[in-house]
Design a protein around this motif. Structure first.
Motif, PDB file in Angstrom:
ATOM      1  N   MET A 177       0.840  -1.187   0.000  1.00  0.00           N
ATOM      2  CA  MET A 177       0.000   0.000   0.000  1.00  0.00           C
ATOM      3  C   MET A 177       0.879   1.242   0.000  1.00  0.00           C
ATOM      4  O   MET A 177       1.808   1.352   0.814  1.00  0.00           O
ATOM      5  N   ASN A 178       0.620   2.162  -0.930  1.00  0.00           N
ATOM      6  CA  ASN A 178       1.383   3.410  -0.969  1.00  0.00           C
ATOM      7  C   ASN A 178       1.236   4.145   0.359  1.00  0.00           C
ATOM      8  O   ASN A 178       0.139   4.542   0.760  1.00  0.00           O
ATOM      9  N   ASN A 179       2.333   4.300   1.047  1.00  0.00           N
ATOM     10  CA  ASN A 179       2.376   5.067   2.300  1.00  0.00           C
ATOM     11  C   ASN A 179       3.839   5.340   2.609  1.00  0.00           C
ATOM     12  O   ASN A 179       4.626   4.402   2.758  1.00  0.00           O
ATOM     13  N   LYS A 210      -6.232  12.716   1.617  1.00  0.00           N
ATOM     14  CA  LYS A 210      -5.821  13.105   2.958  1.00  0.00           C
ATOM     15  C   LYS A 210      -5.466  11.906   3.834  1.00  0.00           C
ATOM     16  O   LYS A 210      -6.084  10.841   3.748  1.00  0.00           O
ATOM     17  N   ARG A 211      -4.479  12.140   4.692  1.00  0.00           N
ATOM     18  CA  ARG A 211      -4.025  11.135   5.655  1.00  0.00           C
ATOM     19  C   ARG A 211      -3.889  11.778   7.032  1.00  0.00           C
ATOM     20  O   ARG A 211      -3.395  12.906   7.145  1.00  0.00           O
ATOM     21  N   TYR A 228      -3.613   5.943   6.429  1.00  0.00           N
ATOM     22  CA  TYR A 228      -4.045   5.533   5.090  1.00  0.00           C
ATOM     23  C   TYR A 228      -5.216   6.396   4.631  1.00  0.00           C
ATOM     24  O   TYR A 228      -5.988   6.914   5.438  1.00  0.00           O
ATOM     25  N   THR A 229      -5.331   6.560   3.336  1.00  0.00           N
ATOM     26  CA  THR A 229      -6.418   7.373   2.794  1.00  0.00           C
ATOM     27  C   THR A 229      -7.727   6.591   2.845  1.00  0.00           C
ATOM     28  O   THR A 229      -7.736   5.350   2.833  1.00  0.00           O
ATOM     29  N   ASP A 290       5.955  -2.582   8.932  1.00  0.00           N
ATOM     30  CA  ASP A 290       4.865  -2.398   7.981  1.00  0.00           C
ATOM     31  C   ASP A 290       3.809  -3.510   8.167  1.00  0.00           C
ATOM     32  O   ASP A 290       4.169  -4.639   8.507  1.00  0.00           O
ATOM     33  N   PRO A 291       2.543  -3.141   8.014  1.00  0.00           N
ATOM     34  CA  PRO A 291       1.950  -1.929   7.447  1.00  0.00           C
ATOM     35  C   PRO A 291       1.673  -0.824   8.454  1.00  0.00           C
ATOM     36  O   PRO A 291       0.771   0.006   8.232  1.00  0.00           O
ATOM     37  N   GLY A 292       2.417  -0.776   9.563  1.00  0.00           N
ATOM     38  CA  GLY A 292       2.291   0.333  10.495  1.00  0.00           C
ATOM     39  C   GLY A 292       0.878   0.513  11.011  1.00  0.00           C
ATOM     40  O   GLY A 292       0.277  -0.408  11.575  1.00  0.00           O
ATOM     41  N   PRO A 293       0.282   1.704  10.804  1.00  0.00           N
ATOM     42  CA  PRO A 293      -1.025   2.002  11.401  1.00  0.00           C
ATOM     43  C   PRO A 293      -2.211   1.422  10.636  1.00  0.00           C
ATOM     44  O   PRO A 293      -3.237   2.082  10.485  1.00  0.00           O
ATOM     45  N   TRP A 294      -2.080   0.207  10.143  1.00  0.00           N
ATOM     46  CA  TRP A 294      -3.225  -0.482   9.550  1.00  0.00           C
ATOM     47  C   TRP A 294      -3.914  -1.247  10.673  1.00  0.00           C
ATOM     48  O   TRP A 294      -3.351  -2.185  11.246  1.00  0.00           O
ATOM     49  N   ASP A 295      -5.138  -0.852  10.983  1.00  0.00           N
ATOM     50  CA  ASP A 295      -5.869  -1.410  12.121  1.00  0.00           C
ATOM     51  C   ASP A 295      -6.720  -2.587  11.644  1.00  0.00           C
ATOM     52  O   ASP A 295      -7.836  -2.410  11.153  1.00  0.00           O
ATOM     53  N   PHE A 296      -6.191  -3.794  11.784  1.00  0.00           N
ATOM     54  CA  PHE A 296      -6.916  -4.988  11.336  1.00  0.00           C
ATOM     55  C   PHE A 296      -8.243  -5.138  12.075  1.00  0.00           C
ATOM     56  O   PHE A 296      -9.263  -5.486  11.480  1.00  0.00           O
ATOM     57  N   ALA A 297      -8.218  -4.924  13.400  1.00  0.00           N
ATOM     58  CA  ALA A 297      -9.431  -5.123  14.197  1.00  0.00           C
ATOM     59  C   ALA A 297     -10.542  -4.183  13.742  1.00  0.00           C
ATOM     60  O   ALA A 297     -11.694  -4.596  13.568  1.00  0.00           O
ATOM     61  N   ALA A 298     -10.216  -2.909  13.546  1.00  0.00           N
ATOM     62  CA  ALA A 298     -11.221  -1.943  13.098  1.00  0.00           C
ATOM     63  C   ALA A 298     -11.718  -2.281  11.700  1.00  0.00           C
ATOM     64  O   ALA A 298     -12.910  -2.160  11.405  1.00  0.00           O
ATOM     65  N   PHE A 299     -10.804  -2.724  10.842  1.00  0.00           N
ATOM     66  CA  PHE A 299     -11.174  -3.078   9.476  1.00  0.00           C
ATOM     67  C   PHE A 299     -12.216  -4.188   9.457  1.00  0.00           C
ATOM     68  O   PHE A 299     -13.227  -4.118   8.754  1.00  0.00           O
TER      69      PHE A 299
END
Length: 690
Positions: A177-179, A210-211, A228-229, A290-299
């Motif tokens: 993912m672009n970040n 925006k991020r 992430y956007t 990576d993927p850093g602030p990717w929140d699996f639980a929220a997703f």
């Protein structure tokens, strides 16, 4: 712009803008040469990369990636065949084109193999930069690149192994993912430009997407990072839905340390190799974040991904029309379903009366109005369906079988739910809204005529429609009812380890007939050695021991199998052979569905011996497990950016891993012929059972 993703050349729809590797404007990681940009227009040549110089004596210019690890010799490939596929199929040619496709056998092999989805962020400005770094510079690859604006690029067919997640390449797919990632890190391989990176980089092209700027704690390091956007999050939800159809062994779940509590640290090697689901690169490699602030639980809590849909019992009752689960009142709600079942005159768990004898009954009957909607209590996949006219002798034998697989804390729960006696869908006399799964394409069929079973592999979210209640029973006793059951190949209670289900009832002794002294003694109120119909009803309606039966699991053969032989099983119940033959032919045979074909497709044991649970108790128990993480504290997470002040990040992003150590290991460079020559024993040695 495409509308599909591809596995072994077979297209699976995605409701999101997507470009495949063979489409103009896409990026092609199958190429065995360097490529300076996106795919050219038809008939136009690929662009060259000046840094990709000739490497004598085997490689001319524009072939070999220009920054390969020194210890790995020059080569032209950026991906490989999956070992488990051997020589199956016909992968893309060096120019990325197919030569006639791979074939169904290759598709099935790929679908059987892929069970992890590794999520990365790339440290790059856009998809072109990501592709250039991976393909031309480092000789690496990933199956998808997700751009800032949400555009998805599929760069590899999902049937091949990308070079993206080291020890999991054989069994995983991946996405970059672009970040740009961390904002402040001193000593990074390339100096970060701070908070205005997107305003300055690329002429500000991506600034409008925006991020947030947040802190994230991963592997004990706290880092100030771009988020992430919203376009990227939307794209991931669409990709999730497409992958559920394309890759049935990739469950929509994530690493957890307790139910609903995401793990933010590297998994131990054995847990990693046996894991199935989504994961971050840092779950595989301890020096990555990576993927850093990717929140699996929220997703996965979001309803778009079916993990946070409406939590329900399977249908509404007259006394409780809304089947939605209230977590604070679930016990009182469950009692209404117990009463609905147990105040009837049949269909109890785990026993059913047949004359003066008793058979194991592995589900419950719920008594409601005909055409009451039937809902799915947990996310899963519809794997088998019967949808025909009523049987003259027994009523509806239509059913939907759902396979469930998701994480409950660090454990993976796998089980099935069955919904029997459903109304026929598509009946022109009764206009019903079709469930979403019914729009899917069948995988296969088992049997012929009205009793045939259709095999599916269609994802369903919790709370989604499965069908409608039909009528069942002999003609003079026919009425609306749902047979609802939950069972599993493995002991789910033991696997989740909370001791709730207690001692397992061993139902294998009498095979189909109840031969369990403890239960018979409990039901035999007058202690005459027999259990009358009145005693059975009194037990379930009045005895406190009935609650114990609701909380016990039964290990026994399913009532939906041909074997053990029904004629032999019922001799003691129906001594007259002609009556027994009529009973089996008209009341039992039409309802059976558990064949070798269905079992193989669904992942059930052929002998039909499984663990059965009272389905209402199971729903209550599982929802409590998913709701309550206990006292386990999170080992990381996302917070306000100020939490990262003064912190030093020692971890790498994908961009910083110049040598590709977290992307590949030695096994990825076995030749194609060596891979094809691997024995089954060698394969099993390297890839443990799930």
């Amino acid at each position: 712009m495409g509308t599909n993703i591809y596995v072994a050349g077979y297209a699976f729809p995605i409701e999101w803008p997507t470009l495949a590797w063979f489409e103009p404007g896409g990026y092609n990681s199958h190429l065995l040469f360097c490529n300076g940009g996106p795919n050219p227009a038809p008939g136009m040549p690929y662009s060259t990369v000046s840094q990709c110089v000739a490497v004598p004596p085997n490689f001319g210019p524009n072939i070999v990636p220009y920054n390969l690890k020194p210890e790995i010799g020059p080569h032209d490939f950026r991906f490989r065949r999956r070992r488990t596929m051997g020589s199956l199929g016909n992968p893309p040619a060096p120019n990325g084109e197919y030569k006639g496709g791979w074939g169904k056998e290759a598709l099935r092999a790929a679908q059987a193999t892929v069970r992890q989805f590794c999520i990365h962020h790339d440290g790059c400005l856009d998809a072109q930069m990501t592709y250039h770094v991976l393909h031309n510079e480092r000789g690496l690859s990933v199956h998808f690149i997700l751009q800032n604006d949400g555009l998805i690029f599929q760069t590899l067919d999902l049937a091949v192994a990308g070079f993206q997640c080291k020890s999991l390449n054989e069994t995983s797919i991946g996405i970059e993912m672009n970040n740009r990632g961390d904002i402040d890190r001193p000593g990074a391989a390339v100096k970060k430009t701070g908070e205005d990176y997107y305003e300055k980089g690329g002429g500000g092209k991506w600034a409008k997407y925006k991020r947030d700027i947040v802190s994230v704690k991963v592997n004990n390091s706290t880092i100030r990072s771009f988020g992430y956007t919203k376009e990227q999050v939307g794209a991931m939800h669409a990709l999730d839905q497409a992958l559920r159809r394309a890759l049935p062994n990739l469950p929509p779940t994530y690493p957890q340390i307790a139910p609903g509590v995401q793990s933010w640290r590297t998994m131990d090697p054995w847990s990693l190799q046996s894991y199935s689901g989504w994961l971050g690169h840092y779950h595989e490699t301890s020096n990555k974040w990576d993927p850093g602030p990717w929140d699996f639980a929220a997703f996965f809590r979001d309803t778009k991904s079916g993990g946070g849909g409406r939590k329900v019992f399977p249908l509404g009752l007259k006394e409780m029309p809304d089947p939605s689960i209230d977590p604070d009142k679930i016990e009182a709600q469950a009692i209404k379903y117990y009463e609905n079942n147990e105040r009837g005159d049949s269909g109890f768990f785990p026993v059913g009366r047949w004359g003066d004898s008793y058979l194991w009954h592995t589900g419950i009957h719920l008594h409601v109005d005909k055409l009451t909607p039937v809902l799915c209590p947990f996310p899963g996949r519809v794997v088998a369906v019967r949808n025909g006219p009523e049987s003259p002798s027994i009523g509806s034998v239509n059913f939907v079988l759902v396979k469930h697989e998701f994480s409950v804390g660090p454990a993976l729960a796998r089980f099935f739910s069955l919904y029997m006696h459903l109304a026929r869908l598509g009946d022109p006399k009764v206009k019903l809204q079709l469930p979403q799964w019914a729009a899917g394409k069948p995988v296969d069929e088992d049997g012929t005529g009205d009793l045939r079973v259709t095999l599916y592999d269609e994802p369903v979210g919790e709370g989604s429609l499965l069908g409608y209640v039909g009528e069942a029973g002999p003609e003079d006793l026919r009425g609306a009812q749902l047979h609802f059951a939950i069972f599993s190949k493995e002991n789910v209670g033991e696997k989740l380890g909370d001791g709730f289900w207690g001692e397992i009832i061993d139902g294998t002794v009498g095979r189909r007939l109840l031969k369990y002294d403890e239960l018979e003694k409990l039901m035999d109120g007058n202690k005459d050695g027999k259990v009358s119909r009145e005693e059975l009803l009194r037990f379930f309606n009045e005895s406190s021991d009935a609650q114990d039966m609701r909380n016990r699991a039964l290990f026994a053969v399913s009532e939906w199998t041909e074997l053990p032989d029904w004629d032999e099983s019922l001799k003691a119940v129906v001594p007259d052979s002609a009556s027994r033959e009529d009973l089996i032919m008209n009341q039992i045979q039409p309802s059976l569905w558990w064949t070798n074909v269905v079992a193989k497709h669904a992942g059930l044991p052929k002998d039909g011996e499984v663990y059965h649970y009272h389905p209402i108790t199971f729903i209550k128990w599982m929802n409590e497990r998913l709701k309550n993480p206990g006292t386990v504290a999170a080992d990381g997470g996302i917070g306000h950016q100020d939490a990262a002040k003064g912190q030093t990040n020692t971890l790498l992003s994908d961009f910083d891993d110049v040598g590709g150590d977290s992307f590949v290991d030695e096994s990825d460079f076995i030749s194609s012929q060596e891979a094809a020559d691997l024995t089954l024993e060698q394969l099993a040695d390297g890839y443990p059972d799930k």
